[in-house]
Design an enzyme around this catalytic site. Structure first.
Site: not given
Length: 243
Positions: A205, A228
């Site tokens: 990611c 996150c």
């Protein structure tokens, strides 16, 4: 003020007390202040982590340092973590991972990040951190105001859902402050920074950032996701694990 006092009341008193202090003074004071309690540091061992890790190591290298290994990190991050732990003489590193039982149920083939990044972050980062922080009254982060608009009003001390204090000693540092500190102390850089990664997360990611882009543009590129889940959920600062 004892820890029996509400978190918000202690946070307000701490921010008032340390309002005009330097990052070093805030960190040194927090590690000794009875209003803060038991403290751990949480570090990603990312692009700028070495500055705060060095500060902590100089003040008290026995401070618990929690490193969340999502098992999807770049090999360079794992190697960097090992290098810094040895070089800075960190005496209490704790490597945190998701429970095997949870991974078998929620991400048996390791592809959860491909179709639900929020769920993947919750499984591999948010929930393990929440569990690791049980028993601590506060935790130290490396967040800074300049990093994103969601952090523009960051204070030294935050109330985390009336449960725990979040300490941000570098909140007022800018990019140059970080670089100057690293240069002055001859601290090693994360090897991926030179390859165009100013903000480093999990390998699947995280992508390189082009010149002129926001430093965090390579995190969850082409999506609306910017955090996150450890610090921000639905645009609000919340406790770890609330996702």
């Amino acid at each position: 003020m004892p820890l029996s006092e509400p978190v918000q009341q202690r946070v307000e008193a701490l921010n008032a007390r340390y309002k005009h202090h330097s990052a070093t003074a805030v960190l040194e004071g927090a590690l000794k202040d009875d209003q803060v309690g038991e403290i751990a540091m949480v570090s990603s061992f990312g692009a700028e982590s070495v500055a705060l890790l060095h500060l902590v190591s100089v003040i008290d290298n026995t401070t618990p340092v929690l490193f969340i290994d999502t098992e999807m990190l770049f090999p360079e991050t794992i190697a960097y973590q090992q290098e810094l732990t040895e070089r800075l003489h960190l005496k209490n590193l704790r490597i945190i991972r998701a429970a095997d039982s949870a991974k078998r149920i929620e991400d048996p083939d390791g592809t959860l990040h491909q179709f639900n990044t929020d769920a993947c972050c919750a499984l591999r980062k948010t929930i393990p951190l929440q569990n690791a922080l049980e028993g601590f009254d506060a935790w130290i982060t490396g967040r800074k105001r300049f990093q994103s608009s969601t952090r523009a009003a960051l204070e030294f001390f935050e109330n985390e859902d009336d449960k725990r204090i979040k300490i941000n000693p570098l909140a007022h540092w800018d990019v140059q402050d970080v670089q100057d500190y690293m240069n002055e102390n001859r601290l090693p850089r994360h090897p991926l920074v030179a390859q165009g990664y100013p903000s480093i997360g999990c390998a699947p990611c995280t992508s390189p950032v082009k010149e002129g882009e926001d430093p965090r543009a390579g995190r969850w590129r082409n999506s609306n996701k910017t955090e996150c889940g450890i610090h921000i959920v639905d645009g609000k600062i919340v406790r770890a694990g609330a996702a």
